[in-house]
Design an enzyme around this catalytic site. Structure first.
Site, PDB file in Angstrom:
ATOM      1  N   LYS A   1     -12.243  13.405  46.957  1.00  0.00           N
ATOM      2  CA  LYS A   1     -11.354  12.981  45.878  1.00  0.00           C
ATOM      3  C   LYS A   1     -10.226  12.190  46.514  1.00  0.00           C
ATOM      4  O   LYS A   1      -9.931  12.362  47.709  1.00  0.00           O
ATOM      5  CB  LYS A   1     -10.797  14.221  45.170  1.00  0.00           C
TER       6      LYS A   1
ATOM      7  N   GLY B   1     -10.051  20.211  21.439  1.00  0.00           N
ATOM      8  CA  GLY B   1     -10.055  18.885  22.068  1.00  0.00           C
ATOM      9  C   GLY B   1     -11.207  18.054  21.551  1.00  0.00           C
ATOM     10  O   GLY B   1     -12.382  18.393  21.767  1.00  0.00           O
TER      11      GLY B   1
ATOM     12  N   GLY C   1     -11.644  14.620  22.033  1.00  0.00           N
ATOM     13  CA  GLY C   1     -11.586  13.307  22.675  1.00  0.00           C
ATOM     14  C   GLY C   1     -12.989  12.809  22.961  1.00  0.00           C
ATOM     15  O   GLY C   1     -13.944  13.085  22.227  1.00  0.00           O
ATOM     16  N   ASN C   2     -13.132  12.094  24.070  1.00  0.00           N
ATOM     17  CA  ASN C   2     -14.426  11.477  24.386  1.00  0.00           C
ATOM     18  C   ASN C   2     -15.547  12.502  24.440  1.00  0.00           C
ATOM     19  O   ASN C   2     -16.590  12.328  23.824  1.00  0.00           O
ATOM     20  CB  ASN C   2     -14.332  10.767  25.738  1.00  0.00           C
ATOM     21  N   VAL C   3     -15.332  13.588  25.165  1.00  0.00           N
ATOM     22  CA  VAL C   3     -16.400  14.592  25.315  1.00  0.00           C
ATOM     23  C   VAL C   3     -16.494  15.459  24.055  1.00  0.00           C
ATOM     24  O   VAL C   3     -17.590  15.705  23.533  1.00  0.00           O
ATOM     25  CB  VAL C   3     -16.152  15.491  26.550  1.00  0.00           C
TER      26      VAL C   3
ATOM     27  N   TYR D   1     -15.832  14.997  20.952  1.00  0.00           N
ATOM     28  CA  TYR D   1     -16.460  14.383  19.777  1.00  0.00           C
ATOM     29  C   TYR D   1     -17.992  14.412  19.908  1.00  0.00           C
ATOM     30  O   TYR D   1     -18.697  14.835  18.999  1.00  0.00           O
ATOM     31  CB  TYR D   1     -15.968  12.941  19.587  1.00  0.00           C
TER      32      TYR D   1
HETATM   33  P1  NAD Z   1      -9.920  12.911  26.381  1.00  0.00           P
HETATM   34  O1  NAD Z   1      -8.570  12.605  26.900  1.00  0.00           O
HETATM   35  O2  NAD Z   1     -10.737  11.828  25.769  1.00  0.00           O
HETATM   36  O3  NAD Z   1      -9.848  14.104  25.308  1.00  0.00           O
HETATM   37  C1  NAD Z   1      -9.003  15.191  25.411  1.00  0.00           C
HETATM   38  C2  NAD Z   1      -8.575  15.576  23.998  1.00  0.00           C
HETATM   39  O4  NAD Z   1      -7.837  16.795  24.055  1.00  0.00           O
HETATM   40  C3  NAD Z   1      -7.680  14.516  23.330  1.00  0.00           C
HETATM   41  O5  NAD Z   1      -8.206  14.192  22.074  1.00  0.00           O
HETATM   42  C4  NAD Z   1      -6.325  15.221  23.239  1.00  0.00           C
HETATM   43  O6  NAD Z   1      -5.589  14.809  22.093  1.00  0.00           O
HETATM   44  C5  NAD Z   1      -6.759  16.670  23.139  1.00  0.00           C
HETATM   45  N1  NAD Z   1      -5.726  17.643  23.504  1.00  0.00           N
HETATM   46  C6  NAD Z   1      -4.806  17.571  24.483  1.00  0.00           C
HETATM   47  N2  NAD Z   1      -4.039  18.683  24.497  1.00  0.00           N
HETATM   48  C7  NAD Z   1      -4.515  19.480  23.518  1.00  0.00           C
HETATM   49  C8  NAD Z   1      -4.157  20.774  23.042  1.00  0.00           C
HETATM   50  N3  NAD Z   1      -3.162  21.468  23.583  1.00  0.00           N
HETATM   51  N4  NAD Z   1      -4.863  21.291  22.016  1.00  0.00           N
HETATM   52  C9  NAD Z   1      -5.875  20.606  21.450  1.00  0.00           C
HETATM   53  N5  NAD Z   1      -6.253  19.375  21.860  1.00  0.00           N
HETATM   54  C10 NAD Z   1      -5.584  18.815  22.881  1.00  0.00           C
HETATM   55  O7  NAD Z   1     -10.697  13.578  27.609  1.00  0.00           O
HETATM   56  P2  NAD Z   1     -12.265  13.791  27.781  1.00  0.00           P
HETATM   57  O8  NAD Z   1     -12.812  12.701  28.609  1.00  0.00           O
HETATM   58  O9  NAD Z   1     -12.876  14.086  26.452  1.00  0.00           O
HETATM   59  O10 NAD Z   1     -12.297  15.101  28.691  1.00  0.00           O
HETATM   60  C11 NAD Z   1     -12.021  16.355  28.131  1.00  0.00           C
HETATM   61  C12 NAD Z   1     -12.017  17.403  29.234  1.00  0.00           C
HETATM   62  O11 NAD Z   1     -13.279  17.423  29.894  1.00  0.00           O
HETATM   63  C13 NAD Z   1     -10.982  17.161  30.338  1.00  0.00           C
HETATM   64  O12 NAD Z   1     -10.532  18.403  30.823  1.00  0.00           O
HETATM   65  C14 NAD Z   1     -11.783  16.469  31.413  1.00  0.00           C
HETATM   66  O13 NAD Z   1     -11.212  16.669  32.700  1.00  0.00           O
HETATM   67  C15 NAD Z   1     -13.108  17.196  31.283  1.00  0.00           C
HETATM   68  N6  NAD Z   1     -14.236  16.422  31.778  1.00  0.00           N
HETATM   69  C16 NAD Z   1     -14.525  15.210  31.241  1.00  0.00           C
HETATM   70  C17 NAD Z   1     -15.607  14.504  31.716  1.00  0.00           C
HETATM   71  C18 NAD Z   1     -15.985  13.168  31.116  1.00  0.00           C
HETATM   72  O14 NAD Z   1     -17.107  12.720  31.337  1.00  0.00           O
HETATM   73  N7  NAD Z   1     -15.131  12.533  30.347  1.00  0.00           N
HETATM   74  C19 NAD Z   1     -16.410  15.016  32.744  1.00  0.00           C
HETATM   75  C20 NAD Z   1     -16.107  16.285  33.273  1.00  0.00           C
HETATM   76  C21 NAD Z   1     -15.015  16.973  32.765  1.00  0.00           C
END
Ligand code: NAD
Length: 350
Positions: free
Chosen positions: A80, A176, A178-180, A182
């Site tokens: 990292k 949450g 967000g991307n994942v 949804y």
């Molecule tokens: P993202 O930023 O798109 O989504 C996160 C969501 O959480 C947002 O919609 C945000 O508004 C919401 N949020 C923040 N604080 C909150 C709270 N207190 N209560 C409720 N909702 C809250 O991120 P992502 O890419 O969807 O990733 C989500 C999680 O998965 C993160 O922890 C990330 O590290 C982990 N992750 C993501 C991936 C990936 O492929 N994107 C891979 C491995 C792990």
């Protein structure tokens, strides 16, 4: 603790500092373990208060990558990088200088996007080095693969807990969207689950309510929802001494990284409360699988097949946990360690 003492605590291979005074580049790359292959992990940009804080973060994050890759059998090691800077002040010159530093490592470390870095930043890096993944015309957004892996892992946990992998009529609280989150809700809805969701962003809540007929609660109430499954898909450290006692679920399976505030204490607490916890670094590895495929020539079919193996991994770690009467978290490390020990050869001799 001195830096070398910190490195010896979890046997880190190498810590590399990159510096350019004129461009303001201050980067640290941590290589934890290259037993299984070159170290792959994202570059995080953050305005750390001190070098010590940045070193701690990069060491912790790189170690997590070793186990994430090993647990899903990827031929990759754990690495990292962090750049100490205000993300609003990033420049193309800074990325290029950083990329040249990566290039000089000759493939020992491969980078990708992470917190406060974007696909566009990776595109700039790719102008100077081949050791970068997650590019636009290649693997692209990892979130759908992460969500799919999380969905498969959840099914495995259901099979173990309730004797059937079906999610039909299961009540699932998703934190949450967000991307994942949804994409995960989409899989769950299409497989007959009933959703109760929360997000601090109300537009995202409305979208999931409309698209998947979900109910919603405020973000502080999501921990108290009576449901079968809780799926944390927002921030880290959401499972802590304040939230765990409120939970009214049988299973926790979600994509967020570093869900347990204190890994050993809170995984034991969940075990004592008879709540099955599926360790994040095993269930959310779909995104890593997705970017890693870029190294071989991206093929979505192969990504899907490998991501589906998360199902078997979860069953295996649950077996280890039951057989040895240890927390699922400890079992996940055992599973990953078994692969590390069985393949003991360093990718690059130091
Ligand atoms: P993202 O930023 O798109 O989504 C996160 C969501 O959480 C947002 O919609 C945000 O508004 C919401 N949020 C923040 N604080 C909150 C709270 N207190 N209560 C409720 N909702 C809250 O991120 P992502 O890419 O969807 O990733 C989500 C999680 O998965 C993160 O922890 C990330 O590290 C982990 N992750 C993501 C991936 C990936 O492929 N994107 C891979 C491995 C792990």
């Amino acid at each position: 603790m001195s830096i070398l003492e910190q490195m010896s605590s979890y046997d880190y291979e190498k810590l590399i500092f990159l510096q350019d005074k004129e461009l303001g580049l201050k980067a640290i790359i941590s290589i934890h373990d290259t037993t299984l292959g070159p170290a792959l992990g994202g570059t995080r940009m953050y305005d750390y208060k001190s070098e010590d804080e940045a070193i701690k973060d990069v060491l912790r994050l790189s170690r997590g990558m070793t186990y994430k890759a090993a647990a899903v059998d990827l031929e990759l090691g754990g690495g990292k990088a962090v750049i100490i800077a205000d993300p609003r002040k990033k420049t193309e010159k800074l990325w290029r200088a950083y990329a040249r530093g990566i290039d000089k490592l000759g493939g020992y470390y491969i980078t990708a996007e992470d917190v406060n870095t974007t696909v566009d930043d990776m595109e700039i890096i790719s102008q100077e080095t081949d050791y970068v993944v997650g590019l636009k015309e290649k693997s692209g957004d990892p979130s759908p693969a992460t969500a799919y892996g999380t969905f498969m892992g959840m099914k495995a946990a259901c099979k173990d807990l309730w004797g059937s992998k079906s999610l039909k009529n299961k009540i699932i609280a998703v934190q949450g969207l967000g991307n994942v989150g949804y994409y995960l809700c989409k899989h769950l809805y299409e497989n007959g689950a009933k959703l109760i969701v929360a997000d601090v962003n109300h537009d995202k809540v409305e979208r999931v309510k409309k698209d998947f007929f979900a109910d919603s609660v405020s973000e502080d109430k999501i921990f108290e929802v009576e449901a079968d499954i809780f799926a944390p898909c927002a921030m880290g450290a959401v499972l802590n001494s304040n939230t765990i006692p409120k939970l009214k679920v049988d299973l926790i399976a979600g994509a967020a990284n570093n869900q347990l505030e204190d890994e050993s204490f809170h995984s034991e607490l969940l075990k004592d409360m008879n709540i099955m916890y599926i360790p994040d670094f095993v269930i959310n590895a779909g995104g890593l699988i997705n970017v890693s495929e870029e190294l071989k020539g991206y093929d979505y079919k192969r990504v899907k097949e490998k991501t589906e193996k998360i199902y078997d991994n979860i069953l295996e770690l649950l077996n280890i946990s039951r057989r040895e009467n240890i927390s699922t978290n400890e079992a996940a490390y055992k599973l990953a360690n078994k692969r590390l020990v069985n393949n003991k050869k360093s990718y690059i001799t130091l």
